[in-house]
Each structure stands twice: as C-alpha cells, then as structure tokens.
Design a protein around this motif. Structure first.
Motif, PDB file in Angstrom:
ATOM      1  N   ASP A  53       0.804  -1.160   0.023  1.00 57.38           N
ATOM      2  CA  ASP A  53       0.176  -0.144   0.154  1.00 57.38           C
ATOM      3  C   ASP A  53       1.026   1.028  -0.093  1.00 57.38           C
ATOM      4  OD1 ASP A  53       0.386   1.054   2.642  1.00 57.38           O
ATOM      5  OD2 ASP A  53      -1.004  -0.253   3.535  1.00 57.38           O
ATOM      6  N   VAL A  54       0.357   2.397  -0.293  1.00 60.61           N
ATOM      7  CA  VAL A  54       1.004   3.700  -0.334  1.00 60.61           C
ATOM      8  C   VAL A  54       1.844   3.882   0.939  1.00 60.61           C
ATOM      9  CG1 VAL A  54       0.959   6.153  -0.793  1.00 60.61           C
ATOM     10  CG2 VAL A  54      -0.690   4.572  -2.025  1.00 60.61           C
ATOM     11  N   ILE A  55       1.126   3.822   2.106  1.00 60.95           N
ATOM     12  CA  ILE A  55       2.026   4.058   3.119  1.00 60.95           C
ATOM     13  C   ILE A  55       3.353   3.357   3.521  1.00 60.95           C
ATOM     14  CG2 ILE A  55       2.006   4.497   5.711  1.00 60.95           C
ATOM     15  CD1 ILE A  55       0.253   6.609   3.953  1.00 60.95           C
ATOM     16  N   GLU A  56       3.093   1.802   3.140  1.00 60.26           N
ATOM     17  CA  GLU A  56       4.180   1.030   3.223  1.00 60.26           C
ATOM     18  C   GLU A  56       5.144   1.286   2.246  1.00 60.26           C
ATOM     19  OE1 GLU A  56       1.211  -2.966   4.561  1.00 60.26           O
ATOM     20  OE2 GLU A  56       1.980  -2.693   2.493  1.00 60.26           O
ATOM     21  N   PHE A  57       4.705   1.746   0.933  1.00 61.54           N
ATOM     22  CA  PHE A  57       5.691   2.274  -0.058  1.00 61.54           C
ATOM     23  C   PHE A  57       6.614   3.242   0.427  1.00 61.54           C
ATOM     24  CE2 PHE A  57       6.794   4.473  -3.829  1.00 61.54           C
ATOM     25  CZ  PHE A  57       7.523   3.607  -4.699  1.00 61.54           C
ATOM     26  N   LEU A  58       6.034   4.246   1.046  1.00 63.36           N
ATOM     27  CA  LEU A  58       6.764   5.360   1.409  1.00 63.36           C
ATOM     28  C   LEU A  58       7.696   4.981   2.650  1.00 63.36           C
ATOM     29  CD1 LEU A  58       3.917   8.221   1.551  1.00 63.36           C
ATOM     30  CD2 LEU A  58       5.903   7.818  -0.315  1.00 63.36           C
ATOM     31  N   GLU A  59       7.194   4.178   3.494  1.00 65.64           N
ATOM     32  CA  GLU A  59       8.114   3.702   4.545  1.00 65.64           C
ATOM     33  C   GLU A  59       9.251   2.950   4.025  1.00 65.64           C
ATOM     34  OE1 GLU A  59       9.276   3.600   8.493  1.00 65.64           O
ATOM     35  OE2 GLU A  59       8.109   4.668   7.505  1.00 65.64           O
ATOM     36  N   LEU A  60       8.913   2.157   3.158  1.00 66.17           N
ATOM     37  CA  LEU A  60      10.201   1.314   2.396  1.00 66.17           C
ATOM     38  C   LEU A  60      11.054   2.366   1.891  1.00 66.17           C
ATOM     39  CD1 LEU A  60       7.948  -1.510   1.127  1.00 66.17           C
ATOM     40  CD2 LEU A  60       9.717  -1.804   2.421  1.00 66.17           C
ATOM     41  N   ALA A  61      10.713   3.129   1.181  1.00 67.23           N
ATOM     42  CA  ALA A  61      11.423   4.046   0.436  1.00 67.23           C
ATOM     43  C   ALA A  61      12.134   4.770   1.329  1.00 67.23           C
ATOM     44  CB  ALA A  61      10.460   5.303  -0.362  1.00 67.23           C
ATOM     45  N   LYS A  62      11.736   5.327   2.581  1.00 64.95           N
ATOM     46  CA  LYS A  62      12.724   5.786   3.631  1.00 64.95           C
ATOM     47  C   LYS A  62      13.695   4.967   4.100  1.00 64.95           C
ATOM     48  CE  LYS A  62      11.740   7.963   8.030  1.00 64.95           C
ATOM     49  NZ  LYS A  62      10.770   8.288   9.113  1.00 64.95           N
ATOM     50  N   ILE A  63      13.204   3.632   4.521  1.00 67.33           N
ATOM     51  CA  ILE A  63      14.109   2.875   5.036  1.00 67.33           C
ATOM     52  C   ILE A  63      15.332   2.323   4.042  1.00 67.33           C
ATOM     53  CG2 ILE A  63      14.424   0.370   5.982  1.00 67.33           C
ATOM     54  CD1 ILE A  63      11.515   0.721   7.133  1.00 67.33           C
ATOM     55  N   LEU A  64      14.829   2.232   2.789  1.00 65.08           N
ATOM     56  CA  LEU A  64      15.732   1.610   1.706  1.00 65.08           C
ATOM     57  C   LEU A  64      16.513   2.701   0.981  1.00 65.08           C
ATOM     58  CD1 LEU A  64      13.609  -1.357   0.518  1.00 65.08           C
ATOM     59  CD2 LEU A  64      15.510  -1.486   2.156  1.00 65.08           C
ATOM     60  N   SER A  65      16.222   4.005   1.376  1.00 64.99           N
ATOM     61  CA  SER A  65      16.960   5.177   0.652  1.00 64.99           C
ATOM     62  C   SER A  65      16.611   5.283  -0.960  1.00 64.99           C
ATOM     63  CB  SER A  65      18.267   5.227   1.059  1.00 64.99           C
ATOM     64  OG  SER A  65      18.368   5.295   2.438  1.00 64.99           O
ATOM     65  N   PHE A  66      15.318   5.416  -1.210  1.00 68.02           N
ATOM     66  CA  PHE A  66      15.151   5.556  -2.610  1.00 68.02           C
ATOM     67  C   PHE A  66      13.917   6.573  -2.715  1.00 68.02           C
ATOM     68  CE2 PHE A  66      12.322   1.505  -1.850  1.00 68.02           C
ATOM     69  CZ  PHE A  66      11.286   2.338  -2.535  1.00 68.02           C
ATOM     70  N   ASP A  67      13.903   7.394  -3.871  1.00 71.13           N
ATOM     71  CA  ASP A  67      12.721   8.196  -4.012  1.00 71.13           C
ATOM     72  C   ASP A  67      11.625   7.875  -4.436  1.00 71.13           C
ATOM     73  OD1 ASP A  67      11.539  10.628  -4.581  1.00 71.13           O
ATOM     74  OD2 ASP A  67      12.803  11.097  -6.561  1.00 71.13           O
ATOM     75  N   PRO A  68      10.660   7.632  -3.873  1.00 73.73           N
ATOM     76  CA  PRO A  68       9.226   6.955  -4.103  1.00 73.73           C
ATOM     77  C   PRO A  68       8.741   7.479  -5.373  1.00 73.73           C
ATOM     78  CG  PRO A  68       8.859   8.303  -2.164  1.00 73.73           C
ATOM     79  CD  PRO A  68      10.538   8.398  -2.541  1.00 73.73           C
ATOM     80  N   PHE A  69       8.768   8.959  -5.480  1.00 71.32           N
ATOM     81  CA  PHE A  69       8.407   9.620  -6.501  1.00 71.32           C
ATOM     82  C   PHE A  69       8.940   9.356  -7.986  1.00 71.32           C
ATOM     83  CE2 PHE A  69       7.770  12.292  -2.929  1.00 71.32           C
ATOM     84  CZ  PHE A  69       6.764  12.077  -2.757  1.00 71.32           C
ATOM     85  N   SER A  70       9.924   9.000  -7.879  1.00 71.60           N
ATOM     86  CA  SER A  70      10.821   8.651  -9.244  1.00 71.60           C
ATOM     87  C   SER A  70      10.424   7.300  -9.802  1.00 71.60           C
ATOM     88  CB  SER A  70      12.351   8.871  -9.292  1.00 71.60           C
ATOM     89  OG  SER A  70      12.966   8.104  -8.300  1.00 71.60           O
ATOM     90  N   VAL A  71      10.319   6.308  -8.714  1.00 72.98           N
ATOM     91  CA  VAL A  71       9.845   5.198  -8.902  1.00 72.98           C
ATOM     92  C   VAL A  71       8.523   4.945  -9.490  1.00 72.98           C
ATOM     93  CG1 VAL A  71       9.488   2.818  -7.803  1.00 72.98           C
ATOM     94  CG2 VAL A  71      11.546   3.937  -7.229  1.00 72.98           C
ATOM     95  N   LEU A  72       7.539   5.577  -8.951  1.00 75.21           N
ATOM     96  CA  LEU A  72       6.365   5.868  -9.350  1.00 75.21           C
ATOM     97  C   LEU A  72       5.990   6.244 -10.665  1.00 75.21           C
ATOM     98  CD1 LEU A  72       4.115   6.841  -6.263  1.00 75.21           C
ATOM     99  CD2 LEU A  72       4.354   4.661  -7.283  1.00 75.21           C
ATOM    100  N   ARG A  73       7.039   7.254 -11.005  1.00 72.49           N
ATOM    101  CA  ARG A  73       7.066   8.109 -12.238  1.00 72.49           C
ATOM    102  C   ARG A  73       7.446   6.921 -13.610  1.00 72.49           C
ATOM    103  NH1 ARG A  73       8.475  12.617 -10.770  1.00 72.49           N
ATOM    104  NH2 ARG A  73      10.534  11.809 -10.195  1.00 72.49           N
ATOM    105  N   ASP A  74       8.772   6.458 -12.951  1.00 73.06           N
ATOM    106  CA  ASP A  74       9.093   5.315 -13.856  1.00 73.06           C
ATOM    107  C   ASP A  74       7.824   4.080 -14.260  1.00 73.06           C
ATOM    108  OD1 ASP A  74      11.420   6.780 -14.007  1.00 73.06           O
ATOM    109  OD2 ASP A  74      12.549   5.402 -13.010  1.00 73.06           O
ATOM    110  N   LEU A  75       7.510   3.723 -13.336  1.00 75.70           N
ATOM    111  CA  LEU A  75       6.352   2.656 -13.057  1.00 75.70           C
ATOM    112  C   LEU A  75       5.267   2.794 -14.120  1.00 75.70           C
ATOM    113  CD1 LEU A  75       6.344   0.891  -9.819  1.00 75.70           C
ATOM    114  CD2 LEU A  75       6.957  -0.254 -11.729  1.00 75.70           C
ATOM    115  N   SER A  76       4.880   4.366 -14.006  1.00 73.86           N
ATOM    116  CA  SER A  76       3.842   4.553 -14.671  1.00 73.86           C
ATOM    117  C   SER A  76       4.186   5.049 -16.322  1.00 73.86           C
ATOM    118  CB  SER A  76       3.316   6.232 -14.160  1.00 73.86           C
ATOM    119  OG  SER A  76       4.230   7.119 -14.512  1.00 73.86           O
ATOM    120  N   GLN A  77       5.528   5.094 -16.563  1.00 69.05           N
ATOM    121  CA  GLN A  77       5.730   5.059 -18.098  1.00 69.05           C
ATOM    122  C   GLN A  77       5.947   3.941 -18.710  1.00 69.05           C
ATOM    123  OE1 GLN A  77       8.896   7.966 -17.787  1.00 69.05           O
ATOM    124  NE2 GLN A  77       7.306   9.613 -17.150  1.00 69.05           N
ATOM    125  N   SER A  78       5.959   2.764 -17.843  1.00 66.22           N
ATOM    126  CA  SER A  78       6.410   1.300 -18.407  1.00 66.22           C
ATOM    127  C   SER A  78       4.966   0.712 -18.829  1.00 66.22           C
ATOM    128  CB  SER A  78       6.912   0.680 -17.481  1.00 66.22           C
ATOM    129  OG  SER A  78       6.227   0.166 -16.411  1.00 66.22           O
TER     130      SER A  78
END
Length: 78
Positions: A53-78
């Motif tokens: 879910d969105v909240i889990e995704f944001l928490e995973l991004a924080k813990i794993l040090s990645f930009d959640p917005f760029s990941v979503l942008r990349d996924l939306s374009q694939s």
C-alpha cells in the motif's frame, strides 16, 4: 480496472524493492524488524502474494533510501 497482483508493473515494483533491500545490505528479517513486522510479511511482499500500500511504499522508500516519486514515475511510464 485490471487486477494488479501479478501484473508486469507489480512485478517491476517487487523487483525494484528486492534490489533496493539487497543494495542496503538487509535481509528480509532485518527489513521486517525495521518495519515492526515479521519476516513472513516481507516474504509475502517480495513473492508478490500481497500488494504494497502507499504508506508501506513510502516507509520502504525511507528505510531503503530511494525516491518514491521517481519510482512511481518510472512505473507509470512502463
């Protein structure tokens, strides 16, 4: 709307999360501990048996040090 579990975008998201966890040098158990969950929670996420879910995704991004917005942008374009 089509089902998302098992879709190509879902598989791409799961693959990215696994790569980010491994790059962070964390085991499933260590990530689960950081999340306050059991290892089986992370295993179900990574095997594609459950959605992220969105909240889990944001928490995973924080813990794993990645930009959640760029990941979503990349996924939306694939």
């Amino acid at each position: 709307m089509a089902k998302t579990l098992g879709s190509e975008k879902h598989k791409a998201l799961i693959s990215l999360l696994i790569k980010k966890r491994e790059a962070a040098g964390l085991t499933q158990a260590q990530l689960a501990d950081t999340l306050g969950e059991y290892q089986s929670f992370v295993a179900r996420l990574e095997s594609g048996q459950r959605r992220v879910d969105v909240i889990e995704f944001l928490e995973l991004a924080k813990i794993l040090s990645f930009d959640p917005f760029s990941v979503l942008r990349d996924l939306s374009q694939s």
